[in-house]
Scaffold this motif. Structure first.
Motif, mmCIF file in Angstrom:
data_model
loop_
_atom_site.group_PDB
_atom_site.id
_atom_site.type_symbol
_atom_site.label_atom_id
_atom_site.label_comp_id
_atom_site.label_asym_id
_atom_site.label_seq_id
_atom_site.Cartn_x
_atom_site.Cartn_y
_atom_site.Cartn_z
ATOM 1 N N MET A 53 -52.955 -35.382 106.602
ATOM 2 C CA MET A 53 -53.721 -34.233 106.112
ATOM 3 C C MET A 53 -53.755 -34.199 104.586
ATOM 4 N N ALA A 54 -52.647 -34.529 103.938
ATOM 5 C CA ALA A 54 -52.616 -34.552 102.474
ATOM 6 C C ALA A 54 -53.592 -35.593 101.935
ATOM 7 N N LEU A 55 -53.678 -36.732 102.614
ATOM 8 C CA LEU A 55 -54.620 -37.774 102.192
ATOM 9 C C LEU A 55 -56.059 -37.287 102.293
ATOM 10 N N VAL A 56 -56.404 -36.710 103.420
ATOM 11 C CA VAL A 56 -57.771 -36.249 103.636
ATOM 12 C C VAL A 56 -58.110 -35.070 102.719
ATOM 13 N N GLN A 57 -57.119 -34.228 102.423
ATOM 14 C CA GLN A 57 -57.334 -33.097 101.519
ATOM 15 C C GLN A 57 -57.267 -33.515 100.048
ATOM 16 N N ARG A 58 -56.845 -34.738 99.809
ATOM 17 C CA ARG A 58 -56.765 -35.308 98.461
ATOM 18 C C ARG A 58 -55.806 -34.533 97.557
ATOM 19 N N CYS A 59 -54.626 -34.253 98.100
ATOM 20 C CA CYS A 59 -53.596 -33.520 97.360
ATOM 21 C C CYS A 59 -52.504 -34.510 96.928
ATOM 22 N N ALA A 60 -52.620 -34.997 95.695
ATOM 23 C CA ALA A 60 -51.669 -35.999 95.206
ATOM 24 C C ALA A 60 -50.209 -35.512 95.249
ATOM 25 N N LEU A 84 -51.705 -44.693 107.260
ATOM 26 C CA LEU A 84 -52.733 -44.798 106.225
ATOM 27 C C LEU A 84 -54.040 -45.325 106.807
ATOM 28 N N ALA A 85 -53.947 -46.304 107.683
ATOM 29 C CA ALA A 85 -55.157 -46.856 108.306
ATOM 30 C C ALA A 85 -55.880 -45.794 109.132
ATOM 31 N N MET A 86 -55.134 -45.016 109.877
ATOM 32 C CA MET A 86 -55.747 -43.959 110.693
ATOM 33 C C MET A 86 -56.390 -42.905 109.808
ATOM 34 N N ALA A 87 -55.715 -42.533 108.730
ATOM 35 C CA ALA A 87 -56.270 -41.541 107.809
ATOM 36 C C ALA A 87 -57.554 -42.069 107.168
ATOM 37 N N ILE A 88 -57.574 -43.347 106.808
ATOM 38 C CA ILE A 88 -58.778 -43.942 106.231
ATOM 39 C C ILE A 88 -59.914 -43.915 107.246
ATOM 40 N N GLN A 89 -59.606 -44.249 108.492
ATOM 41 C CA GLN A 89 -60.625 -44.239 109.542
ATOM 42 C C GLN A 89 -61.233 -42.854 109.692
ATOM 43 N N MET A 90 -60.411 -41.819 109.585
ATOM 44 C CA MET A 90 -60.892 -40.450 109.752
ATOM 45 C C MET A 90 -61.502 -39.879 108.483
ATOM 46 N N GLY A 93 -64.014 -43.337 102.517
ATOM 47 C CA GLY A 93 -63.737 -43.907 101.204
ATOM 48 C C GLY A 93 -62.794 -43.114 100.329
ATOM 49 N N PRO A 94 -62.999 -41.794 100.170
ATOM 50 C CA PRO A 94 -62.068 -41.052 99.323
ATOM 51 C C PRO A 94 -60.621 -41.146 99.826
ATOM 52 N N THR A 95 -60.435 -41.137 101.133
ATOM 53 C CA THR A 95 -59.079 -41.255 101.679
ATOM 54 C C THR A 95 -58.520 -42.638 101.398
ATOM 55 N N LEU A 96 -59.367 -43.656 101.390
ATOM 56 C CA LEU A 96 -58.936 -45.007 101.052
ATOM 57 C C LEU A 96 -58.283 -45.023 99.668
#
Length: 114
Positions: A53-60, A84-90, A93-96
């Motif tokens: 969730m932090a990755l998708v919300q972009r909260c460093a 990380l791979a699952m978060a990128i899939q969901m 690019g920004p999550t990558l």
């Protein structure tokens, strides 16, 4: 700034915030403890959800905290990579981009532990 320094700085900022608005922050702390301490998922599993969730919300700062918590919960770099791979899939690019940050944080904290 190193990830370790960023974590330390965020903790200092949060201590000041907790002093400034104790009722709100105590409520959040109570919620966090209740969620972490109860339920069928392990702390590590919950931290993987939080990191995704932090990755998708972009909260460093959140990413840094949850990577650190995962290390303390016994996670492995390989497991982190899978999350990380699952978060990128969901998240696309920004999550990558933020996934790279999470992996770099992991590697720096792991190196510091020796």
């Amino acid at each position: 700034m190193s990830y370790s320094d960023a974590i330390t700085e965020t903790r200092a900022e949060l201590r000041e915030l907790y002093k400034a608005i104790p009722a709100a922050t105590q409520g959040f702390s109570t919620l966090s403890k209740a969620v972490t301490d109860h339920g069928p998922l392990s702390v590590k599993e919950k931290e993987y959800v939080a990191l995704g969730m932090a990755l998708v919300q972009r909260c460093a700062p959140c990413i840094n905290f949850h990577v650190e918590a995962l290390m303390k919960a016994g996670a492995t770099r390989e497991e982190l990579g899978d999350v990380l791979a699952m978060a990128i899939q969901m998240g696309g690019g920004p999550t990558l981009m933020y996934a790279g940050t999470a992996l770099a944080c992991w590697d720096e904290l792991a190196a510091a532990k020796g």
